[in-house]
Design a protein around this motif. Structure first.
Motif, PDB file in Angstrom:
ATOM      1  N   THR A  21       0.765  -0.959   0.142  1.00 55.97           N
ATOM      2  CA  THR A  21      -0.086   0.461  -0.033  1.00 55.97           C
ATOM      3  C   THR A  21       1.164   1.531   0.046  1.00 55.97           C
ATOM      4  O   THR A  21       2.199   1.473   0.495  1.00 55.97           O
ATOM      5  CB  THR A  21      -0.595  -0.091   1.657  1.00 55.97           C
ATOM      6  OG1 THR A  21      -1.130   1.548   1.433  1.00 55.97           O
ATOM      7  CG2 THR A  21      -0.422  -0.469   2.601  1.00 55.97           C
ATOM      8  N   ARG A  22       0.447   2.213  -0.887  1.00 62.54           N
ATOM      9  CA  ARG A  22       0.639   3.175  -0.425  1.00 62.54           C
ATOM     10  C   ARG A  22       0.806   4.443   0.578  1.00 62.54           C
ATOM     11  O   ARG A  22       1.384   5.288   0.537  1.00 62.54           O
ATOM     12  CB  ARG A  22       0.913   4.757  -1.688  1.00 62.54           C
ATOM     13  CG  ARG A  22       1.256   3.326  -3.037  1.00 62.54           C
ATOM     14  CD  ARG A  22       0.868   5.114  -4.647  1.00 62.54           C
ATOM     15  NE  ARG A  22       2.159   4.286  -5.369  1.00 62.54           N
ATOM     16  CZ  ARG A  22       2.845   3.925  -5.812  1.00 62.54           C
ATOM     17  NH1 ARG A  22       4.172   5.081  -5.511  1.00 62.54           N
ATOM     18  NH2 ARG A  22       3.778   3.534  -7.275  1.00 62.54           N
ATOM     19  N   TYR A  23      -0.500   3.528   1.553  1.00 58.78           N
ATOM     20  CA  TYR A  23      -0.080   4.589   2.294  1.00 58.78           C
ATOM     21  C   TYR A  23       0.410   4.734   3.549  1.00 58.78           C
ATOM     22  O   TYR A  23       0.729   6.370   4.709  1.00 58.78           O
ATOM     23  CB  TYR A  23      -2.348   4.235   3.303  1.00 58.78           C
ATOM     24  CG  TYR A  23      -2.441   4.944   4.213  1.00 58.78           C
ATOM     25  CD1 TYR A  23      -3.533   5.803   3.783  1.00 58.78           C
ATOM     26  CD2 TYR A  23      -2.146   5.366   5.606  1.00 58.78           C
ATOM     27  CE1 TYR A  23      -3.976   7.022   4.721  1.00 58.78           C
ATOM     28  CE2 TYR A  23      -2.820   6.188   6.798  1.00 58.78           C
ATOM     29  CZ  TYR A  23      -3.499   6.480   5.748  1.00 58.78           C
ATOM     30  OH  TYR A  23      -4.173   7.544   7.340  1.00 58.78           O
ATOM     31  N   CYS A  24       0.896   4.044   3.691  1.00 60.87           N
ATOM     32  CA  CYS A  24       2.188   4.435   5.050  1.00 60.87           C
ATOM     33  C   CYS A  24       3.365   3.472   4.282  1.00 60.87           C
ATOM     34  O   CYS A  24       3.656   2.740   5.763  1.00 60.87           O
ATOM     35  CB  CYS A  24       1.604   3.534   6.801  1.00 60.87           C
ATOM     36  SG  CYS A  24       0.332   2.498   6.477  1.00 60.87           S
ATOM     37  N   ASP A  40       6.501   7.985   3.355  1.00 54.31           N
ATOM     38  CA  ASP A  40       4.478   8.157   3.061  1.00 54.31           C
ATOM     39  C   ASP A  40       4.434   9.251   4.023  1.00 54.31           C
ATOM     40  O   ASP A  40       3.536  10.010   3.783  1.00 54.31           O
ATOM     41  CB  ASP A  40       4.639   6.951   2.561  1.00 54.31           C
ATOM     42  CG  ASP A  40       4.855   5.842   1.714  1.00 54.31           C
ATOM     43  OD1 ASP A  40       4.844   7.070   0.351  1.00 54.31           O
ATOM     44  OD2 ASP A  40       4.303   4.763   1.689  1.00 54.31           O
ATOM     45  N   ARG A  53       2.429  12.282   3.868  1.00 50.79           N
ATOM     46  CA  ARG A  53       0.804  12.903   4.593  1.00 50.79           C
ATOM     47  C   ARG A  53       2.044  13.198   5.486  1.00 50.79           C
ATOM     48  O   ARG A  53       2.777  12.564   6.207  1.00 50.79           O
ATOM     49  CB  ARG A  53       0.491  11.656   5.172  1.00 50.79           C
ATOM     50  CG  ARG A  53      -0.377  10.942   3.828  1.00 50.79           C
ATOM     51  CD  ARG A  53      -1.011  10.432   4.328  1.00 50.79           C
ATOM     52  NE  ARG A  53      -2.289   9.134   3.226  1.00 50.79           N
ATOM     53  CZ  ARG A  53      -1.445   8.694   2.559  1.00 50.79           C
ATOM     54  NH1 ARG A  53      -0.349   8.245   2.068  1.00 50.79           N
ATOM     55  NH2 ARG A  53      -2.642   8.537   1.006  1.00 50.79           N
ATOM     56  N   ASP A  86      -2.954  15.461   8.950  1.00 51.25           N
ATOM     57  CA  ASP A  86      -3.476  14.668   8.249  1.00 51.25           C
ATOM     58  C   ASP A  86      -3.300  13.361   8.996  1.00 51.25           C
ATOM     59  O   ASP A  86      -4.435  12.762   9.032  1.00 51.25           O
ATOM     60  CB  ASP A  86      -3.314  13.786   7.445  1.00 51.25           C
ATOM     61  CG  ASP A  86      -2.470  15.108   5.576  1.00 51.25           C
ATOM     62  OD1 ASP A  86      -3.560  15.506   5.577  1.00 51.25           O
ATOM     63  OD2 ASP A  86      -1.144  15.102   5.338  1.00 51.25           O
ATOM     64  N   GLU A 136      -7.295  11.658  10.790  1.00 52.98           N
ATOM     65  CA  GLU A 136      -6.892  10.063  11.045  1.00 52.98           C
ATOM     66  C   GLU A 136      -6.000   9.737  12.251  1.00 52.98           C
ATOM     67  O   GLU A 136      -5.385  10.567  12.014  1.00 52.98           O
ATOM     68  CB  GLU A 136      -7.158   9.360   9.835  1.00 52.98           C
ATOM     69  CG  GLU A 136      -8.011   9.308   9.112  1.00 52.98           C
ATOM     70  CD  GLU A 136      -7.686   9.098   7.069  1.00 52.98           C
ATOM     71  OE1 GLU A 136      -8.418   8.532   6.341  1.00 52.98           O
ATOM     72  OE2 GLU A 136      -6.078   8.720   7.025  1.00 52.98           O
ATOM     73  N   ARG A 188      -6.531   4.305  10.787  1.00 50.95           N
ATOM     74  CA  ARG A 188      -6.241   3.767  10.128  1.00 50.95           C
ATOM     75  C   ARG A 188      -5.158   3.029  10.024  1.00 50.95           C
ATOM     76  O   ARG A 188      -4.749   2.151   8.887  1.00 50.95           O
ATOM     77  CB  ARG A 188      -5.813   5.443   9.105  1.00 50.95           C
ATOM     78  CG  ARG A 188      -6.822   5.926   8.214  1.00 50.95           C
ATOM     79  CD  ARG A 188      -7.569   5.334   7.661  1.00 50.95           C
ATOM     80  NE  ARG A 188      -7.284   4.354   6.723  1.00 50.95           N
ATOM     81  CZ  ARG A 188      -6.512   4.449   5.213  1.00 50.95           C
ATOM     82  NH1 ARG A 188      -7.056   6.054   4.666  1.00 50.95           N
ATOM     83  NH2 ARG A 188      -5.794   4.261   4.168  1.00 50.95           N
ATOM     84  N   GLU A 195      -4.468  -1.052   8.232  1.00 53.81           N
ATOM     85  CA  GLU A 195      -2.947  -1.229   7.717  1.00 53.81           C
ATOM     86  C   GLU A 195      -2.263  -1.475   9.339  1.00 53.81           C
ATOM     87  O   GLU A 195      -2.609  -1.514  10.727  1.00 53.81           O
ATOM     88  CB  GLU A 195      -2.342   0.183   7.235  1.00 53.81           C
ATOM     89  CG  GLU A 195      -3.075   1.120   5.974  1.00 53.81           C
ATOM     90  CD  GLU A 195      -3.067   0.352   4.615  1.00 53.81           C
ATOM     91  OE1 GLU A 195      -2.349  -1.105   4.647  1.00 53.81           O
ATOM     92  OE2 GLU A 195      -3.472   0.473   3.942  1.00 53.81           O
ATOM     93  N   SER A 245       1.733  -3.559   6.159  1.00 53.30           N
ATOM     94  CA  SER A 245       1.880  -2.488   5.266  1.00 53.30           C
ATOM     95  C   SER A 245       3.394  -1.461   5.167  1.00 53.30           C
ATOM     96  O   SER A 245       3.755  -1.278   3.684  1.00 53.30           O
ATOM     97  CB  SER A 245       1.166  -1.721   5.248  1.00 53.30           C
ATOM     98  OG  SER A 245      -0.527  -2.185   5.653  1.00 53.30           O
ATOM     99  N   GLN A 292      -2.908   0.557  -6.902  1.00 48.27           N
ATOM    100  CA  GLN A 292      -1.885   0.934  -6.287  1.00 48.27           C
ATOM    101  C   GLN A 292      -0.399   1.463  -7.127  1.00 48.27           C
ATOM    102  O   GLN A 292       0.105   2.589  -6.616  1.00 48.27           O
ATOM    103  CB  GLN A 292      -1.612   0.756  -4.826  1.00 48.27           C
ATOM    104  CG  GLN A 292      -2.675   0.164  -3.976  1.00 48.27           C
ATOM    105  CD  GLN A 292      -2.209  -0.568  -3.032  1.00 48.27           C
ATOM    106  OE1 GLN A 292      -1.929  -1.729  -2.693  1.00 48.27           O
ATOM    107  NE2 GLN A 292      -3.462  -0.727  -1.919  1.00 48.27           N
TER     108      GLN A 292
END
Length: 309
Positions: free
Chosen positions: A4-7, A30, A65, A93, A121, A146, A185, A213, A276
């Motif tokens: 995932t690119r989120y974290c 990230d 973020r 964020d 979040e 998250r 995540e 992740s 993703q």
């Protein structure tokens, strides 16, 4: 494994180190995080809260973020941190909640931020025996949460374990399973040997294969390797394309790709990977000779109705 690119990566900067704020945003992490907790001595907590606001107002803050780690909510500093955040001109964020031991920690943070930070979040750090025991409930604590972050050092010291992968495998597995069961995540703890990139590669690979992740970095030099380890290579992306193509061709029934039996979980994982990390290429205009073949009455500004997947 999950990408995932989120974290994929998180880099922390002490709130009192204002001169490092822009470098943190530009580091390639990230999540770029300003820290109000462990890296700030008690005598400078109030100053750190004031300084940290600049972390979110800098133009470079849009490159990643932006997050803030507050102090534990079992003491007054954590609550003071949350109240300070509500007054920031630009809201973070993400808020990292350390020493999370029950869903109540998430509820307190959400209640304190209230309507002042509606888009902020949370990531909850589980790093105590009680936190690991209650990880499933914490992970399911609300839509603003998250993910879970595993705090290996505090947990190992609390239970008297060695700070090694093997000794902490059970706790890590519980964090991952709790996170995935709740649909959030999971981030792995840092690898503390800054100069040992070989050891970092091994541990990041184990964390990825466990289902994490991403992983926290303790130094910017670790970020390129961490991002690499939690991103699929071209070979894996190409296989994902073949799996998706096979699923479309066979109505998503069980089929064989590269000698491996694949079914619905494989199709869905491959599609998620492509979404993703392999976004659609911009559609190119037809070559000039094709343009000449168009009927003269065809409008040249016809909208393109192709949709991205």
């Amino acid at each position: 494994m999950k990408f995932t690119r989120y974290c994929r990566s998180l880099l922390s900067t002490p709130a009192t180190a204002v001169e490092r704020y822009t470098k943190s945003h530009r580091s390639g992490a990230d999540i770029a995080m300003v820290d109000l907790e462990d890296s700030v001595p008690p005598a400078r907590k109030e100053e750190a809260r004031r300084l940290a606001e600049e972390f979110f107002t800098l133009p470079s803050a849009k490159l990643a973020r932006s997050a803030v780690r507050i102090n534990t909510l079992s003491g007054p500093d954590g609550l003071r941190d949350l109240l300070a955040i509500t007054r920031y001109r630009v809201k973070p964020d993400l808020v990292l909640i350390p020493m999370a031991e029950s869903p109540r920690d998430i509820e307190i943070a959400a209640g304190a931020l209230g309507p002042d930070c509606p888009q902020t979040e949370f990531l909850a750090v589980v790093e105590t025996p009680l936190g690991i025991e209650h990880a499933p409930a914490i992970a399911a604590a609300g839509h603003r949460l998250r993910g879970l972050v595993f705090g290996s050092a505090d947990y190992a010291f609390a239970v008297g374990a060695r700070l090694s992968w093997e000794a902490l495998a059970h706790a890590r597995a519980r964090v991952v399973n709790s996170s995935r069961a709740a649909g959030v995540e999971a981030m792995d703890a840092p690898f503390f040997e800054v100069a040992d990139l070989t050891g970092l590669r091994r541990e990041a690979g184990l964390a990825r294969d466990f289902g994490f992740s991403g992983k926290i970095a303790v130094h910017p030099r670790q970020l390129p390797l961490i991002n690499e380890m939690f991103s699929p290579g071209e070979e894996l992306l190409e296989r994902a394309r073949r799996v998706v193509a096979a699923g479309l061709q066979n109505g998503r029934t069980v089929t064989v790709v590269d000698g491996v039996m694949v079914g619905m979980p494989f199709f869905e994982a491959a599609q998620r990977l492509i979404e993703q990390f392999d976004p659609p290429r911009p559609q190119q205009d037809p070559p000039p000779d094709r343009l000449q073949d168009r009927p003269q009455h065809a409008p040249t500004d016809t909208p393109n109705h192709a949709t991205e997947t």
